[in-house]
Design a protein around this motif. Structure first.
Motif, PDB file in Angstrom:
ATOM      1  N   ALA A  19       0.824  -1.212   0.000  1.00  0.00           N
ATOM      2  CA  ALA A  19       0.000   0.000   0.000  1.00  0.00           C
ATOM      3  C   ALA A  19       0.854   1.257   0.000  1.00  0.00           C
ATOM      4  O   ALA A  19       0.505   2.254  -0.645  1.00  0.00           O
ATOM      5  N   ASP A  20       1.966   1.229   0.726  1.00  0.00           N
ATOM      6  CA  ASP A  20       2.864   2.392   0.742  1.00  0.00           C
ATOM      7  C   ASP A  20       3.347   2.739  -0.663  1.00  0.00           C
ATOM      8  O   ASP A  20       3.526   3.915  -0.997  1.00  0.00           O
ATOM      9  N   LEU A  21       3.576   1.715  -1.486  1.00  0.00           N
ATOM     10  CA  LEU A  21       3.980   1.950  -2.869  1.00  0.00           C
ATOM     11  C   LEU A  21       2.817   2.446  -3.721  1.00  0.00           C
ATOM     12  O   LEU A  21       2.956   3.400  -4.492  1.00  0.00           O
ATOM     13  N   VAL A  22       1.681   1.786  -3.576  1.00  0.00           N
ATOM     14  CA  VAL A  22       0.528   2.102  -4.419  1.00  0.00           C
ATOM     15  C   VAL A  22       0.108   3.560  -4.235  1.00  0.00           C
ATOM     16  O   VAL A  22      -0.287   4.231  -5.201  1.00  0.00           O
ATOM     17  N   LYS A  23       0.183   4.062  -3.024  1.00  0.00           N
ATOM     18  CA  LYS A  23      -0.202   5.453  -2.755  1.00  0.00           C
ATOM     19  C   LYS A  23       0.678   6.451  -3.518  1.00  0.00           C
ATOM     20  O   LYS A  23       0.280   7.603  -3.721  1.00  0.00           O
ATOM     21  N   LYS A  24       1.862   6.014  -3.954  1.00  0.00           N
ATOM     22  CA  LYS A  24       2.790   6.886  -4.683  1.00  0.00           C
ATOM     23  C   LYS A  24       2.727   6.688  -6.197  1.00  0.00           C
ATOM     24  O   LYS A  24       3.341   7.445  -6.945  1.00  0.00           O
ATOM     25  N   PHE A  25       1.994   5.672  -6.659  1.00  0.00           N
ATOM     26  CA  PHE A  25       1.977   5.362  -8.089  1.00  0.00           C
ATOM     27  C   PHE A  25       1.220   6.434  -8.873  1.00  0.00           C
ATOM     28  O   PHE A  25       0.092   6.816  -8.522  1.00  0.00           O
ATOM     29  N   ASP A  26       1.840   6.895  -9.962  1.00  0.00           N
ATOM     30  CA  ASP A  26       1.136   7.785 -10.877  1.00  0.00           C
ATOM     31  C   ASP A  26       0.476   6.940 -11.968  1.00  0.00           C
ATOM     32  O   ASP A  26       0.608   5.708 -12.002  1.00  0.00           O
ATOM     33  N   ASP A  27      -0.249   7.607 -12.859  1.00  0.00           N
ATOM     34  CA  ASP A  27      -0.993   6.878 -13.878  1.00  0.00           C
ATOM     35  C   ASP A  27      -0.079   6.093 -14.810  1.00  0.00           C
ATOM     36  O   ASP A  27      -0.435   4.998 -15.273  1.00  0.00           O
ATOM     37  N   GLN A  89      -9.094   1.386  -9.893  1.00  0.00           N
ATOM     38  CA  GLN A  89      -8.633   0.068  -9.450  1.00  0.00           C
ATOM     39  C   GLN A  89      -7.616   0.191  -8.318  1.00  0.00           C
ATOM     40  O   GLN A  89      -7.664  -0.559  -7.338  1.00  0.00           O
ATOM     41  N   ALA A  90      -6.701   1.137  -8.439  1.00  0.00           N
ATOM     42  CA  ALA A  90      -5.698   1.337  -7.391  1.00  0.00           C
ATOM     43  C   ALA A  90      -6.348   1.829  -6.107  1.00  0.00           C
ATOM     44  O   ALA A  90      -6.046   1.336  -5.007  1.00  0.00           O
ATOM     45  N   ASP A  91      -7.256   2.802  -6.219  1.00  0.00           N
ATOM     46  CA  ASP A  91      -7.936   3.320  -5.032  1.00  0.00           C
ATOM     47  C   ASP A  91      -8.813   2.242  -4.400  1.00  0.00           C
ATOM     48  O   ASP A  91      -8.901   2.138  -3.171  1.00  0.00           O
ATOM     49  N   GLY A  92      -9.469   1.444  -5.245  1.00  0.00           N
ATOM     50  CA  GLY A  92     -10.311   0.366  -4.731  1.00  0.00           C
ATOM     51  C   GLY A  92      -9.501  -0.705  -4.029  1.00  0.00           C
ATOM     52  O   GLY A  92      -9.954  -1.296  -3.035  1.00  0.00           O
ATOM     53  N   PHE A  93      -8.306  -0.970  -4.544  1.00  0.00           N
ATOM     54  CA  PHE A  93      -7.405  -1.915  -3.861  1.00  0.00           C
ATOM     55  C   PHE A  93      -7.159  -1.480  -2.425  1.00  0.00           C
ATOM     56  O   PHE A  93      -7.250  -2.276  -1.491  1.00  0.00           O
ATOM     57  N   LEU A  94      -6.854  -0.203  -2.233  1.00  0.00           N
ATOM     58  CA  LEU A  94      -6.595   0.313  -0.887  1.00  0.00           C
ATOM     59  C   LEU A  94      -7.857   0.256  -0.032  1.00  0.00           C
ATOM     60  O   LEU A  94      -7.820  -0.174   1.141  1.00  0.00           O
ATOM     61  N   GLU A  95      -8.972   0.683  -0.596  1.00  0.00           N
ATOM     62  CA  GLU A  95     -10.228   0.724   0.166  1.00  0.00           C
ATOM     63  C   GLU A  95     -10.651  -0.659   0.651  1.00  0.00           C
ATOM     64  O   GLU A  95     -10.937  -0.857   1.834  1.00  0.00           O
ATOM     65  N   TRP A  96     -10.664  -1.633  -0.267  1.00  0.00           N
ATOM     66  CA  TRP A  96     -11.203  -2.938   0.100  1.00  0.00           C
ATOM     67  C   TRP A  96     -10.230  -3.769   0.923  1.00  0.00           C
ATOM     68  O   TRP A  96     -10.644  -4.560   1.767  1.00  0.00           O
ATOM     69  N   ASN A  97      -8.949  -3.578   0.731  1.00  0.00           N
ATOM     70  CA  ASN A  97      -8.015  -4.293   1.606  1.00  0.00           C
ATOM     71  C   ASN A  97      -8.026  -3.721   3.012  1.00  0.00           C
ATOM     72  O   ASN A  97      -7.865  -4.458   3.988  1.00  0.00           O
ATOM     73  N   ASP A  98      -8.229  -2.418   3.148  1.00  0.00           N
ATOM     74  CA  ASP A  98      -8.410  -1.833   4.476  1.00  0.00           C
ATOM     75  C   ASP A  98      -9.640  -2.432   5.155  1.00  0.00           C
ATOM     76  O   ASP A  98      -9.599  -2.783   6.336  1.00  0.00           O
ATOM     77  N   LYS A  99     -10.733  -2.537   4.407  1.00  0.00           N
ATOM     78  CA  LYS A  99     -11.961  -3.103   4.974  1.00  0.00           C
ATOM     79  C   LYS A  99     -11.767  -4.559   5.383  1.00  0.00           C
ATOM     80  O   LYS A  99     -12.199  -4.982   6.466  1.00  0.00           O
ATOM     81  N   PHE A 100     -11.144  -5.325   4.488  1.00  0.00           N
ATOM     82  CA  PHE A 100     -10.986  -6.750   4.776  1.00  0.00           C
ATOM     83  C   PHE A 100     -10.090  -6.981   5.994  1.00  0.00           C
ATOM     84  O   PHE A 100     -10.405  -7.797   6.860  1.00  0.00           O
ATOM     85  N   LEU A 101      -8.992  -6.239   6.074  1.00  0.00           N
ATOM     86  CA  LEU A 101      -8.100  -6.410   7.215  1.00  0.00           C
ATOM     87  C   LEU A 101      -8.762  -5.977   8.513  1.00  0.00           C
ATOM     88  O   LEU A 101      -8.606  -6.639   9.552  1.00  0.00           O
ATOM     89  N   ALA A 102      -9.502  -4.882   8.480  1.00  0.00           N
ATOM     90  CA  ALA A 102     -10.218  -4.446   9.684  1.00  0.00           C
ATOM     91  C   ALA A 102     -11.213  -5.507  10.129  1.00  0.00           C
ATOM     92  O   ALA A 102     -11.366  -5.778  11.329  1.00  0.00           O
ATOM     93  N   GLN A 103     -11.869  -6.135   9.174  1.00  0.00           N
ATOM     94  CA  GLN A 103     -12.829  -7.197   9.485  1.00  0.00           C
ATOM     95  C   GLN A 103     -12.122  -8.408  10.098  1.00  0.00           C
ATOM     96  O   GLN A 103     -12.566  -8.952  11.119  1.00  0.00           O
ATOM     97  N   LEU A 104     -11.018  -8.823   9.480  1.00  0.00           N
ATOM     98  CA  LEU A 104     -10.258  -9.964  10.009  1.00  0.00           C
ATOM     99  C   LEU A 104      -9.762  -9.686  11.424  1.00  0.00           C
ATOM    100  O   LEU A 104      -9.876 -10.524  12.327  1.00  0.00           O
ATOM    101  N   GLU A 105      -9.201  -8.501  11.606  1.00  0.00           N
ATOM    102  CA  GLU A 105      -8.602  -8.162  12.901  1.00  0.00           C
ATOM    103  C   GLU A 105      -9.634  -7.973  13.989  1.00  0.00           C
ATOM    104  O   GLU A 105      -9.305  -8.036  15.183  1.00  0.00           O
ATOM    105  N   SER A 106     -10.891  -7.745  13.613  1.00  0.00           N
ATOM    106  CA  SER A 106     -11.946  -7.558  14.607  1.00  0.00           C
ATOM    107  C   SER A 106     -12.535  -8.871  15.109  1.00  0.00           C
ATOM    108  O   SER A 106     -13.335  -8.871  16.057  1.00  0.00           O
ATOM    109  N   LEU A 107     -12.175  -9.994  14.499  1.00  0.00           N
ATOM    110  CA  LEU A 107     -12.703 -11.283  14.932  1.00  0.00           C
ATOM    111  C   LEU A 107     -12.283 -11.578  16.372  1.00  0.00           C
ATOM    112  O   LEU A 107     -11.144 -11.322  16.765  1.00  0.00           O
ATOM    113  N   THR A 108     -13.199 -12.128  17.126  1.00  0.00           N
ATOM    114  CA  THR A 108     -12.885 -12.501  18.508  1.00  0.00           C
ATOM    115  C   THR A 108     -12.009 -13.748  18.531  1.00  0.00           C
ATOM    116  O   THR A 108     -11.873 -14.454  17.525  1.00  0.00           O
ATOM    117  N   GLU A 109     -11.441 -14.022  19.688  1.00  0.00           N
ATOM    118  CA  GLU A 109     -10.625 -15.224  19.820  1.00  0.00           C
ATOM    119  C   GLU A 109     -11.438 -16.473  19.519  1.00  0.00           C
ATOM    120  O   GLU A 109     -10.959 -17.408  18.866  1.00  0.00           O
TER     121      GLU A 109
END
Length: 262
Positions: A19-27, A89-109
Motif C-alpha cells: 500500500a505504501d507503494l501504491v499510494k505513490k503510483f502515478d498513472d 482500481q488502485a484506489d479500490g485496492f486500498l479501500e477494500w483491503n483496508d476493509k478486509f483487514l479491519a474485518q479480520l482483525e476484529s474477529l474474537t478469539e
C-alpha cells in the motif's frame, strides 16, 4: 498468538508494504507491466482489490451464519472492477483491503478458533487460519508481481514465507508434468529461512512429501522464499539467487517449465 493470529499479522505486514507503494503510483506506473505477464500493475491491483471485496463478503456471511453468496456474485464483482479505470482500481485496492483487514482483525478469539467458512468448490468448511492463509498466498505473490517490476532483487514478504511454506502441499494444480518429457526424479529439497527438508517427486502427478526421501536422485537447496517463487512460476533465471543449488538428473530450467506459474 494462535495460528490464525500469525497469518493475519503477516497479511497486515505485506499489505502495508504494498500500500505504501501504491499510494505513490502515478498513472504511468499503473499502466506499466507487472511480473504477471498478462496484466499491467493496475490489473494486478484490481485482482487483489476484487478478491478482498469477495472475501469480505464471504467472511461477513459466515459471521452472520448465512450460506455462501449466489454463484453470480463473484462475476458481478469482477465485471465492475474490470470496467473501472486504472486509478479507480488502485484506489479500490486500498479501500477494500483496508476493509478486509479491519474485518479480520476484529474477529474474537472464539471466532478465530471456531468459525468455519464454506466455499462451494471445497469439500468441507475451513477455519479462519486456512481462510486467511488463502488470502496471504494471493497477496504475497501478487505483491511481488507489482514490486519486482521495478526491483529485480525483490523477494516475497519475509513475514509471509513461514506461513506459506507447506511441505505437503498439493502441487497437482500448479504443475505441468508433461514438461518432464517422460523423465522422473525424486529430489530432497532443503530450504533456509526457515529451515525445512522435504521430498519433491517429479512424476505424473508432481507431489510433495513432508519427510526427506531415503534415496533421492538429487537435491535442491535454496531459500524458502525462492522455493515458493519457483513453485508459483516466479523464479526466472534473472530472479534466481546465486545460493540456489541443484544436483541430479533434472535441470533448473526443466523445473521452471514444470512450474510455469498461474
Amino acid at each position: 498468538m494462535s495460528n490464525a493470529d500469525t497469518v493475519i499479522v503477516a497479511i497486515r505486514s505485506g499489505y502495508e508494504r504494498l500500500a505504501d507503494l501504491v499510494k505513490k503510483f502515478d498513472d504511468e506506473t499503473l499502466a506499466g507491466p507487472s511480473a504477471a505477464t498478462e496484466w499491467d500493475i493496475a490489473q494486478v491491483l484490481s485482482h487483489l482489490g476484487s478478491g478482498a471485496e469477495i472475501m469480505t463478503n464471504t467472511l461477513q456471511l459466515a459471521v452472520d451464519g448465512q450460506p455462501p453468496a449466489a454463484g453470480d456474485f463473484n462475476q458481478t464483482v469482477w465485471a465492475r472492477w474490470d470496467s473501472s479505470s486504472r486509478r479507480e482500481q488502485a484506489d479500490g485496492f486500498l479501500e477494500w483491503n483496508d476493509k478486509f483487514l479491519a474485518q479480520l482483525e476484529s474477529l474474537t478469539e472464539d471466532q478465530r478458533d471456531n468459525l468455519r467458512i464454506e466455499f462451494s468448490w471445497l469439500p468441507a468448511p475451513i477455519d479462519i487460519a486456512h481462510f486467511a492463509r488463502m488470502r496471504l498466498n494471493e497477496l504475497t505473490y501478487h505483491s511481488w508481481d507489482v514490486r519486482s517490476a521495478a526491483d529485480p532483487e525483490a523477494t516475497l514478504d519475509a513475514a509471509a514465507v513461514p506461513e506459506m511454506l507447506q511441505t505437503d502441499a498439493d502441487l497437482s494444480w500448479v504443475s505441468k508434468p508433461a514438461e518432464l518429457n517422460g523423465q522422473t526424479a525424486v529430489l530432497t529439497v532443503t530450504t533456509t529461512d526457515p529451515s525445512k527438508e522435504f521430498t519433491l517427486r517429479l512424476a505424473d502427478p508432481v507431489s510433495l512429501e513432508a519427510t526427506p526421501a531415503a534415496e533421492p536422485d538429487g537435491t535442491l537447496t535454496l531459500p524458502a522464499e525462492s522455493w515458493l517463487r519457483l513453485s508459483a512460476g516466479r523464479l526466472a533465471a534473472d530472479r534466481t539467487p546465486k545460493s540456489v543449488e541443484l544436483t541430479g538428473p533434472i535441470s533448473l530450467d526443466t523445473l521452471r517449465k514444470v512450474f510455469a506459474g498461474y
